[in-house]
Enzyme design. Structure first.
Site, PDB file in Angstrom:
ATOM      1  N   ASP A 138     -18.892  -6.144  28.102  1.00  0.00           N
ATOM      2  CA  ASP A 138     -18.160  -7.265  28.678  1.00  0.00           C
ATOM      3  C   ASP A 138     -17.091  -6.669  29.589  1.00  0.00           C
ATOM      4  OD1 ASP A 138     -17.231  -9.804  29.267  1.00  0.00           O
ATOM      5  OD2 ASP A 138     -17.229 -10.469  27.185  1.00  0.00           O
ATOM      6  N   TRP A 139     -16.541  -7.476  30.467  1.00  0.00           N
ATOM      7  CA  TRP A 139     -15.681  -6.959  31.530  1.00  0.00           C
ATOM      8  C   TRP A 139     -14.375  -6.396  30.943  1.00  0.00           C
ATOM      9  CZ3 TRP A 139     -20.134  -7.954  32.778  1.00  0.00           C
ATOM     10  CH2 TRP A 139     -20.612  -7.953  34.093  1.00  0.00           C
TER      11      TRP A 139
END
Length: 733
Positions: free
Chosen positions: A262-263
């Site tokens: 995930d970012w």
């Protein structure tokens, strides 16, 4: 050549489905053979890559440094393009010529595998048309154990079986268009509060039977990629968790694709690489710092902290996803602003309509050319500042069609409830009046002489980086927003023909509304996307009979759910007992149970038949994508006859629940293990067929570290909801 031929055929069939409205083909790249061919191509390509090429393949170029939310650099030595990763699960984020599809929870509410699959295929078609290689969806986590959870609406409801079927159908739909799907957020990311610091401490059995279950369906559907989540799992960050990534996902489930972060969910260089992370996104933090791979990974490889074979494995997995979906055969240029909507609004309207759940109706519905109707509430009309005025939908103003955050998209248009009702009223010669605020002042004057009063209320939530009216992603309460209860009471005080329409991300407490004299119907319209009002009118006026079913339980009070957002680590003390599993086990009477939904017609259930060859014991099959092969084999079949005994056409969702034998460890009293939606004319009958796989009759044995079918008698329950059981039988192992 076999893969190339498949993708040409799949593309042709998808194009035909888009123009004709036919069902989307159920073919998709499948099984270990498809992966073996893709990995063989990947290995040949890998031999031509330098170490720097490999580093570039696994490292994002940085936040806000490319055309997409995630990007990797082109590699000219192998003719590998710049790769575009883009949100999200209900459409193309930041797109201007794309569709605002219904959120996942609305698709789940249809219980219609064909509509869910078509929705996936259209999502894939739009992503490909925009040149997006990897579409960041669908969502299996949050599963939705906490009704307040901010991102529950992005997924497919609180049951792992229903979520798993929806994941499979959506992934195969997306990938039939030649786009890589991404199953997220892995794993146990159930709330927004402190998601980037907390640990989800989940016992082994609960993890397997609830939170891992739909990801296994995703892997079995040959999903190209999986996104690891922000939280820690049992004390270790999900994106550097060897147990979760290497041992469970890649070894136990036989996942052949790649894991991307995930970012900004990465926390280390060598540890994350060695623990199973294959691609870092976006390559930096949101300020352009925190570069864990790139040069740092290169140094770690040269220093022997990460073996070159591990770097090769990362690249092979990424390349295999590219080859699996035929993206090496020519692909559109990246253009997020492309106009790719086609006829996809038809699916939006169908899912929005068939996901509407009729909770209460004392005969006021369907409407039939009333003399006058009144419409009440600020959410019956569009945001006066513009339908896309709030960035990432970070407000609850006007018509509600989706929650907020990175999983939201721009509306190309938005049909409000009032717009659609006014159009219908004009066609019927019906007078229509409007009270478009949430103030109770003046309501009586607008509604007093109407034949029907439609009051629109809402509840919203989203991702934690945006706070809306005090709700920091997760909802702080389960009441309707904006004076919703009082608005209904004010309308009902002046008119005893009130229809309450609920647009909501999830459960709200309905007791005040149900105790208000004059409320004659409650229409749970969920999150309908861009076709909001049109879908609502279809149901209110009986163009279709409502056929949606709840994908979660609605309790009478917040404390009934047994779960809540926590401020520190979450120890998941409820174990297996979430949603209806908890209500059943604790013998709590829900207001509306999981799987509930009324119709304008009636259905009878009869003639249950059961055949089985299941044998007790552990799974023994060879590992294929999804786990041991024999877990996916059918071992029992249950059929039942469903008859439309009413006067209008309608669709019923027959649901099958299993209760494990007493020889199994403590388990929920019943668990969904099959469903079948049948559309029937008045007086017509159809057969609901439930094929039970070995996994559907198994529990996770923590000592054996395997799925086991217990010996004894399984209780088979078939009905119209988790508590409206019409037929029962037994399977003996």
């Amino acid at each position: 050549m076999a893969l190339q031929t498949f993708f040409l055929l799949a593309a042709a069939m998808l194009a035909n489905a888009e123009t004709t409205g036919e069902k989307v083909s159920r073919q998709a790249p499948s099984g270990a053979q498809a992966w073996a061919a893709a990995h063989s191509q990947a290995a040949a390509t890998l031999a031509r890559m330098s170490q720097q090429d490999k580093i570039n393949m696994v490292t994002g170029i940085g936040w806000d440094r490319g055309p997409c939310v995630g990007n990797t650099a082109a590699i000219s030595s192998i003719n590998y393009p710049q790769i575009c990763l883009q949100d999200g699960p209900l459409g193309i984020r930041f797109g201007t010529g794309t569709t605002a599809f219904t959120p996942g929870v609305q698709a789940a509410s249809t219980w219609d595998v064909d509509l869910i699959r078509q929705r996936g295929a259209y999502l894939g078609a739009e992503a490909k048309g925009c040149g997006i290689h990897i579409l960041l969806g669908p969502v299996a986590g949050a599963l939705g154990k906490i009704p307040h959870g901010g991102r529950n609406w992005e997924g497919f409801g609180a049951d792992p079986y229903l979520a798993g079927i929806a994941m499979k159908e959506t992934i195969e739909g997306i990938q039939s268009a030649g786009v890589q799907a991404n199953a997220k957020h892995y794993i146990a990311n159930e709330q927004e509060l402190n998601r980037e610091t907390m640990s989800s401490n989940v016992d082994d059995r609960t993890q397997h039977e609830l939170y891992l279950w739909p990801f296994a369906d995703a892997v079995h559907a040959n999903v190209a990629s999986v996104m690891c989540s922000y939280n820690k799992l049992n004390g270790t960050w999900a994106c550097e968790n060897d147990k979760a990534l290497n041992q469970i996902l890649k070894k136990e489930l036989g996942f052949q694709g790649y894991v991307l972060s995930d970012w900004n969910a990465q926390h280390s260089t060598a540890l994350s690489a060695n623990s199973g992370l294959d691609m870092t996104m976006p390559g930096t933090d949101f300020n352009g710092r925190n570069v864990y791979w790139g040069p740092q990974l290169n140094n770690a490889v040269n220093a022997g902290q990460v073996q070159r074979s591990r770097l090769d494995d990362m690249c092979k997995r990424i390349l295999a996803g590219w080859y699996l979906l035929g993206q090496n055969q020519g692909y559109p240029a990246i253009n997020i602003r492309a106009n790719v909507q086609g006829n996809h609004k038809e699916n939006v309207r169908a899912v929005a309509r068939d996901g509407i759940v009729l909770l209460k109706n004392d005969g006021i519905l369907p409407l039939s050319k009333p003399r006058k109707i009144a419409v009440v509430g600020s959410h019956s009309v569009n945001n006066p500042q513009g339908i896309n005025a709030c960035v990432d939908k970070g407000c609850n103003v006007g018509t509600l069609g989706m929650g907020w955050g990175s999983g939201s998209v721009n509306y190309p248009y938005l049909v409000s409830p009032y717009d659609a009702l006014r159009t219908r009223a004009q066609a019927d010669g019906t007078q229509i009046s409007l009270h478009n605020t949430d103030s109770t002042n003046g309501v009586s004057n607008v509604v007093s002489d109407a034949d029907a009063v439609v009051v629109v209320i809402t509840a919203d939530s989203g991702e934690g980086y945006i706070t809306v009216e005090g709700h920091a992603g997760d909802r702080s309460h389960l009441d309707p927003w904006h004076n919703g209860n009082q608005l209904v009471q004010a309308a009902a005080a002046a008119n005893k023909n009130v229809i309450v329409v609920v647009h909501s991300v999830g459960q709200i407490t309905l007791e005040t509304i149900l105790n208000t004299n004059g409320v004659r119907a409650i229409v749970w319209a969920g999150l309908p996307g861009q076709e909001n009002g049109n879908a609502l009118v279809d149901v209110l006026y009986g163009l279709v009979s409502p056929s949606g079913k709840l994908p979660y339980t609605i309790g009478k009070r917040e404390s009934d759910y047994g779960t809540a957002v926590v401020r520190g680590d979450d120890n998941f003390r409820e174990g297996l007992f979430v949603d209806y599993r908890h209500f059943d086990n604790a013998r709590i009477e829900p207001r509306y149970e999981f799987g509930f939904g009324l119709s304008y017609t009636n259905f009878t259930f009869s003639d249950i038949k059961i055949t089985s060859n299941v044998k007790p014991g552990p799974a023994t099959g060879q590992t294929i994508p999804g786990g041991p092969a024999d877990l996916w084999e059918d071992v029992a079949t249950v059929t039942a006859t469903i008859t439309n005994s009413g006067a209008v056409e309608g669709a019923e969702v027959a649901q099958l629940y299993i209760g494990l034998p007493s020889s199994a460890p403590a388990s929920p009293p019943k668990q969904l293990r099959g469903f079948s939606k049948l559309k029937l004319a008045p007086g017509a009958s159809g057969t609901a067929t439930f094929n039970l796989r070995r996994r559907d009759l198994s529990y996770w044995d923590t000592r054996l570290q395997n799925w086991v079918v217990p010996s004894g008698n399984f209780v088979v329950s078939v009905g119209a909801s988790s508590r409206d059981i019409r037929l029962t039988g037994t399977i003996t192992a």
